[in-house]
Design a protein around this motif. Structure first.
Motif, PDB file in Angstrom:
ATOM      1  N   GLU A 217      10.565 -27.840  18.711  1.00 39.11           N
ATOM      2  CA  GLU A 217      10.516 -28.528  20.002  1.00 39.11           C
ATOM      3  C   GLU A 217       9.097 -29.025  20.265  1.00 39.11           C
ATOM      4  O   GLU A 217       8.119 -28.366  19.924  1.00 39.11           O
ATOM      5  CB  GLU A 217      10.937 -27.579  21.132  1.00 39.11           C
ATOM      6  CG  GLU A 217      12.401 -27.181  21.107  1.00 39.11           C
ATOM      7  CD  GLU A 217      13.312 -28.271  21.662  1.00 39.11           C
ATOM      8  OE1 GLU A 217      12.791 -29.326  22.094  1.00 39.11           O
ATOM      9  OE2 GLU A 217      14.534 -28.062  21.651  1.00 39.11           O
ATOM     10  N   MET A 226      17.109 -35.102  17.887  1.00 35.51           N
ATOM     11  CA  MET A 226      18.010 -34.694  18.964  1.00 35.51           C
ATOM     12  C   MET A 226      18.641 -35.919  19.630  1.00 35.51           C
ATOM     13  O   MET A 226      19.839 -35.927  19.932  1.00 35.51           O
ATOM     14  CB  MET A 226      17.253 -33.864  19.996  1.00 35.51           C
ATOM     15  CG  MET A 226      16.765 -32.515  19.486  1.00 35.51           C
ATOM     16  SD  MET A 226      18.097 -31.382  19.028  1.00 35.51           S
ATOM     17  CE  MET A 226      18.790 -31.041  20.647  1.00 35.51           C
ATOM     18  N   THR A 227      17.838 -36.959  19.845  1.00 31.51           N
ATOM     19  CA  THR A 227      18.360 -38.185  20.454  1.00 31.51           C
ATOM     20  C   THR A 227      19.416 -38.817  19.566  1.00 31.51           C
ATOM     21  O   THR A 227      20.463 -39.284  20.046  1.00 31.51           O
ATOM     22  CB  THR A 227      17.218 -39.177  20.699  1.00 31.51           C
ATOM     23  OG1 THR A 227      16.246 -38.585  21.572  1.00 31.51           O
ATOM     24  CG2 THR A 227      17.733 -40.458  21.340  1.00 31.51           C
ATOM     25  N   CYS A 229      21.419 -37.339  17.378  1.00 31.90           N
ATOM     26  CA  CYS A 229      22.653 -36.555  17.445  1.00 31.90           C
ATOM     27  C   CYS A 229      23.367 -36.746  18.781  1.00 31.90           C
ATOM     28  O   CYS A 229      24.606 -36.893  18.827  1.00 31.90           O
ATOM     29  CB  CYS A 229      22.349 -35.075  17.220  1.00 31.90           C
ATOM     30  SG  CYS A 229      21.817 -34.676  15.536  1.00 31.90           S
ATOM     31  N   ARG A 230      22.624 -36.740  19.864  1.00 29.60           N
ATOM     32  CA  ARG A 230      23.246 -36.896  21.180  1.00 29.60           C
ATOM     33  C   ARG A 230      23.874 -38.270  21.334  1.00 29.60           C
ATOM     34  O   ARG A 230      24.935 -38.419  21.950  1.00 29.60           O
ATOM     35  CB  ARG A 230      22.207 -36.642  22.270  1.00 29.60           C
ATOM     36  CG  ARG A 230      21.846 -35.155  22.395  1.00 29.60           C
ATOM     37  CD  ARG A 230      20.612 -34.921  23.226  1.00 29.60           C
ATOM     38  NE  ARG A 230      20.336 -33.491  23.354  1.00 29.60           N
ATOM     39  CZ  ARG A 230      19.182 -32.994  23.799  1.00 29.60           C
ATOM     40  NH1 ARG A 230      18.188 -33.807  24.168  1.00 29.60           N
ATOM     41  NH2 ARG A 230      19.015 -31.678  23.869  1.00 29.60           N
ATOM     42  N   GLU A 235      25.823 -32.135  20.530  1.00 32.34           N
ATOM     43  CA  GLU A 235      24.592 -31.349  20.622  1.00 32.34           C
ATOM     44  C   GLU A 235      24.464 -30.541  19.337  1.00 32.34           C
ATOM     45  O   GLU A 235      25.305 -29.689  19.037  1.00 32.34           O
ATOM     46  CB  GLU A 235      24.638 -30.418  21.829  1.00 32.34           C
ATOM     47  CG  GLU A 235      23.332 -29.730  22.153  1.00 32.34           C
ATOM     48  CD  GLU A 235      22.309 -30.666  22.784  1.00 32.34           C
ATOM     49  OE1 GLU A 235      21.133 -30.269  22.880  1.00 32.34           O
ATOM     50  OE2 GLU A 235      22.688 -31.796  23.184  1.00 32.34           O
ATOM     51  N   ASP A 237      23.658 -27.845  16.476  1.00 28.99           N
ATOM     52  CA  ASP A 237      23.454 -26.400  16.408  1.00 28.99           C
ATOM     53  C   ASP A 237      22.215 -26.157  15.537  1.00 28.99           C
ATOM     54  O   ASP A 237      22.308 -25.992  14.324  1.00 28.99           O
ATOM     55  CB  ASP A 237      24.695 -25.734  15.798  1.00 28.99           C
ATOM     56  CG  ASP A 237      24.522 -24.221  15.637  1.00 28.99           C
ATOM     57  OD1 ASP A 237      23.539 -23.664  16.161  1.00 28.99           O
ATOM     58  OD2 ASP A 237      25.367 -23.608  14.953  1.00 28.99           O
TER      59      ASP A 237
END
Length: 319
Positions: A217, A226-227, A229-230, A235, A237
């Motif tokens: 992070e 993360m963006t 995947c979203r 979300e 794992d």
């Protein structure tokens, strides 16, 4: 006339945040730093620091002084570059910070080129991620930083720093299964990905319930991943977190996780896992060098940038 040494201490405080950090960086006692800054306040005639809890912050007048100090130091760096340019032999020390994959794939070749052309130049390399290396560059801990920028995540561009592009590094979705063919990239066309007519987005969604490995992070790589995947509707794992992309690769090879991996991680060798294309606009990261504006024309910096460009070209020829 204000004392330049004390002005530099004030500048260090702005970049490092605490008196203790300034003292550690410069090998001073914290009390000595505090005393020097108190003397600078007396010279200027206005408060330069104000308490905020257990820390201090610069006043508006201190920020003005720091801005002028930056200009003076930039001019002095240009003078240093001019002197170095006037000499027939390149000497001294060049301090480089690089993130892992560039350090593995590009830096050793660049060091060999520099050693052959400038045998008396001492090069010091530190493995450091851009999130820490770029502030350290501003604080004058380094002369040149190798940094990265992920799609849709532009980096801040402070006016006192100059960037120069080095290469575009392809990014891939790495599947937790053996490589399908000799280059590990599969045989799909530009807009197909996993099996049959699946699209890159569908290939990504197929891993929604699979464990992932990502960078920690707060890193640009993590934010981008993360963006991505979203935007694909899930979300991830994230069970493994590390900046070590070789560990990312090993976890994918052992089928423990899916990952996003750049070409540089293989350092010119064939991929060992199956790779799939990412959605359009997300397929490359930008790799570049960053220097302070006053340092950009120093012959050691110019030689290093040239060596890195040649190393990138050699790697491209071998791919």
């Amino acid at each position: 006339m204000f004392d330049l040494h004390r002005l530099r201490l004030l500048r260090e405080l702005k970049h490092r945040g605490t008196l203790a950090a300034v003292a550690t960086a410069l090998s001073y006692a914290p009390s000595s730093v505090s005393q020097q800054l108190s003397q600078l306040e007396a010279e200027v005639g206005v408060p330069l620091l104000e308490p905020v809890g257990r820390r201090v912050r610069l006043t508006e007048q201190a920020e003005i002084l720091v801005a002028h100090t930056e200009a003076v130091l930039e001019r002095l760096e240009r003078a240093e570059a001019d002197i170095a340019t006037s000499l027939t032999e390149l000497t001294g020390t060049l301090r480089i910070a690089s993130f892992q994959t560039a350090a593995l794939a590009l830096v050793p070749t660049a060091l060999s080129l520099l050693r052959d052309l400038h045998p008396h130049l001492r090069v010091h390399v530190t493995h450091m991620e851009p999130e820490k290396a770029l502030p350290a560059l501003q604080a004058r801990d380094f002369d040149l930083v190798l940094a990265e920028e992920y799609p849709g995540n532009p980096n801040p561009r402070p006016a006192e720093l100059e960037q120069e592009d080095l290469l575009e590094d392809p990014l891939h979705l790495a599947l937790p299964e053996p490589a399908e063919d000799s280059d590990g990239r599969g045989t799909d066309g530009p807009d197909t990905a996993s099996r049959g007519t699946d699209t890159p987005l569908a290939a990504l969604r197929s891993l929604a319930d699979h464990p992932w490995v990502m960078e920690p992070e707060g890193t640009a790589a993590r934010h981008w991943a993360m963006t991505l995947c979203r935007n694909a509707g899930f979300e991830p794992d994230v069970r493994f977190e590390t900046t070590d992309l070789l560990l990312h690769l090993r976890l994918v090879e052992q089928k423990h996780a899916a990952a996003f991996l750049p070409d540089l991680v293989w350092s010119g060798r064939p991929p060992t896992v199956t790779l799939r294309r990412l959605p359009r606009g997300q397929r490359t990261r930008r790799v570049f060098t960053v220097v302070r504006r006053g340092r950009s024309q120093h012959p050691a910096v110019l030689a290093c940038r040239d060596a890195l460009l040649r190393a990138a070209a050699l790697r491209s020829d071998q791919a």
